[in-house]
Design an enzyme around this catalytic site. Structure first.
Site, mmCIF file in Angstrom:
data_model
loop_
_atom_site.group_PDB
_atom_site.id
_atom_site.type_symbol
_atom_site.label_atom_id
_atom_site.label_comp_id
_atom_site.label_asym_id
_atom_site.label_seq_id
_atom_site.Cartn_x
_atom_site.Cartn_y
_atom_site.Cartn_z
ATOM 1 N N LYS A 52 0.838 -1.203 0.000
ATOM 2 C CA LYS A 52 0.000 0.000 0.000
ATOM 3 C C LYS A 52 0.876 1.258 0.000
ATOM 4 O O LYS A 52 0.636 2.193 -0.754
ATOM 5 C CB LYS A 52 -0.929 -0.003 1.225
ATOM 6 C CG LYS A 52 -2.087 -0.985 1.078
ATOM 7 C CD LYS A 52 -2.833 -1.214 2.390
ATOM 8 C CE LYS A 52 -3.886 -2.315 2.197
ATOM 9 N NZ LYS A 52 -4.543 -2.726 3.446
ATOM 10 N N GLN A 96 -4.812 -1.762 9.709
ATOM 11 C CA GLN A 96 -4.653 -3.083 9.090
ATOM 12 C C GLN A 96 -5.214 -4.156 10.015
ATOM 13 O O GLN A 96 -4.914 -4.178 11.210
ATOM 14 C CB GLN A 96 -3.167 -3.330 8.778
ATOM 15 C CG GLN A 96 -2.886 -4.593 7.987
ATOM 16 C CD GLN A 96 -3.522 -4.585 6.596
ATOM 17 O OE1 GLN A 96 -3.606 -3.545 5.939
ATOM 18 N NE2 GLN A 96 -3.991 -5.742 6.152
ATOM 19 N N ASP A 119 -11.114 2.563 4.069
ATOM 20 C CA ASP A 119 -11.405 1.121 3.999
ATOM 21 C C ASP A 119 -12.902 0.864 3.845
ATOM 22 O O ASP A 119 -13.299 -0.259 3.516
ATOM 23 C CB ASP A 119 -10.928 0.432 5.289
ATOM 24 C CG ASP A 119 -9.669 -0.395 5.082
ATOM 25 O OD1 ASP A 119 -9.417 -0.808 3.940
ATOM 26 O OD2 ASP A 119 -8.967 -0.628 6.083
HETATM 27 N N1 GUN Z 1 -6.913 -7.180 6.227
HETATM 28 C C1 GUN Z 1 -7.294 -7.952 5.177
HETATM 29 N N2 GUN Z 1 -7.899 -7.186 4.228
HETATM 30 C C2 GUN Z 1 -7.894 -5.917 4.696
HETATM 31 C C3 GUN Z 1 -8.365 -4.678 4.164
HETATM 32 O O1 GUN Z 1 -8.926 -4.576 3.076
HETATM 33 N N3 GUN Z 1 -8.154 -3.595 4.953
HETATM 34 C C4 GUN Z 1 -7.557 -3.668 6.158
HETATM 35 N N4 GUN Z 1 -7.425 -2.560 6.859
HETATM 36 N N5 GUN Z 1 -7.104 -4.799 6.678
HETATM 37 C C5 GUN Z 1 -7.278 -5.917 5.946
#
Ligand code: GUN
Length: 294
Positions: A52, A96, A119
Site C-alpha cells: 500500500k 490493518q 477502507d
Molecule cells: N486485512 C485484510 N484485508 C484488509 C483490508 O482490506 N483492509 C484492512 N485494513 N485490513 C485488511
C-alpha cells in the site's frame, strides 16, 4: 476463455491517479496523504502495508505508517485514531486487520471518522452503501466492480452468486452488484457456510464471486459453462517445485475451472492488484472531500 487482467487494469487506474495528482501539485495543491496503522508483526499484514505504501508513493501521494507492538491497549489505539481523525494533513487512513484479540475491532472501526474511512468499514459507510448513497466502499469489492466495468463484463440482469458473507467482501459485493446502476443491476444470491445445496446455487451463476477464503474450493462441477468467475482468494500453498518454496492460489481450482468460463480472474494478477488500486481511488475521493479544488 478470456483472462480478466487485473494487473494491467490496475496499472491503467494508477496511471490515471498519478496524472491527476501531478496536475493538482502543478496547480499548487498539496499531495493526497494516506496513513496506516499496523499493530504487531503478522507477515501477511506487513506485506499488504508495504505494498500500500509503495503504491501510494508510485502515484505521487504521501503516506505515513503508525506502527505499534502487539501489547498496545485499546485505549492507546483509540487515541491514535482520534489524532489521525483531527490531523488536517491526513486525508484518509486504514487500520490493518487482524488486530490482537484483546482489542475490540468494532469499537476501533467505529472510532474512525467516516470521512477518512478509506477502507469503508465504518457502520456509517456500510449504511450509506446499503442505502445506495455515496459512500466509501471496501477496496476489494470496489476494485472488483471497477475490474468488471473496465473488462467489459455485462452485469445487468445477470444472475450473480457470491460465495462468502464477510463484512469486508461478500456482503458489500452483493450490495454493489444489486445496485440500480448500468454496471450492476444483477440478481444476487449470497451463499455461506449454512447454505444448503451450495453447488446447485453456484451452478446457477452467470457471474460467480468466490470469497470464502478456502483454497481451491470452487471446482469445475460447481461452475456453469460460459460463466464469469471472480476469484477473491489469496493463499500461500507449499510447493517444493518453486524456488520460493510456495505458490499463490485462489479459492477457485483454476486449471479445471478456467476452460469452462467465458472469463476468469487469475490468482495472482486478478482481484489482488485491483484492491490496492481501489484503495488509492478511495484516498483520492477522501482528498477531494477535504481539499476544495477550484
Ligand atoms: N486485512 C485484510 N484485508 C484488509 C483490508 O482490506 N483492509 C484492512 N485494513 N485490513 C485488511
Amino acid at each position: 476463455m478470456k483472462l480478466i487482467d487485473g494487473k494491467t487494469i490496475s496499472e491503467e487506474i494508477k496511471k490515471e491517479i498519478a496524472s491527476e495528482v501531478a496536475s493538482l501539485i502543478d496547480k499548487g495543491y498539496r499531495a493526497p496523504h494516506m496513513a496506516a496503522i499496523l499493530v504487531g508483526h503478522d507477515g501477511a499484514s506487513e506485506t499488504y502495508i508495504a505494498s500500500k505504501e509503495r503504491n501510494c508513493r508510485a502515484v505521487g501521494m504521501t503516506s505515513s505508517l503508525y506502527r505499534y507492538e502487539e501489547n498496545i491497549s485499546e485505549k492507546e489505539l483509540l487515541e491514535v485514531i482520534s489524532f489521525l481523525n483531527q490531523d488536517e494533513e491526513v486525508d484518509g487512513f486504514i487500520i490493518q486487520l487482524p488486530l490482537p484479540k484483546h482489542i475490540n475491532v468494532d469499537r476501533v472501526i467505529a472510532a474512525v471518522s467516516p470521512d477518512k474511512d478509506i477502507d469503508g468499514f465504518h457502520p456509517v459507510n456500510m449504511g450509506r452503501l446499503a442505502l445506495g448513497e455515496d459512500a466509501f466502499v471496501p477496496a476489494t469489492p470496489c476494485g472488483i466492480m471497477e475490474l468488471l466495468k473496465r473488462a467489459g463484463i455485462e452485469t445487468a440482469g445477470k444472475k450473480c452468486v457470491v460465495l462468502g458473507r464477510s463484512n469486508i467482501v461478500g456482503t458489500p459485493m452483493a450490495l454493489l452488484m444489486s445496485r440500480n446502476n448500468p454496471h450492476a443491476n444483477a440478481t444476487v444470491t449470497i451463499c455461506h457456510s449454512k447454505t444448503k445445496n451450495l453447488k446447485e446455487e453456484a451452478l446457477q451463476a452467470d457471474i460467480l464471486v468466490a470469497a470464502l477464503g478456502k483454497p481451491g474450493f470452487v471446482t469445475a462441477d460447481m461452475v456453469k459453462e460460459g460463466a464469469v468467475v471472480v476469484d477473491v482468494g489469496i493463499h500461500r500453498i507449499e510447493d517444493s517445485g518453486k524456488p520460493s518454496g510456495y505458490r499463490i492460489v485462489g479459492d477457485v481450482d483454476y486449471d479445471k475451472v478456467a476452460p469452462k468460463c467465458a472469463a476468469i480472474t487469475p490468482v495472482p494478477g486478478g482481484v489482488g492488484p485491483m484492491t490496492i488500486a481501489a484503495l488509492l481511488m478511495n484516498t483520492m475521493k477522501a482528498y477531494r472531500k477535504r481539499v476544495k479544488i477550484q
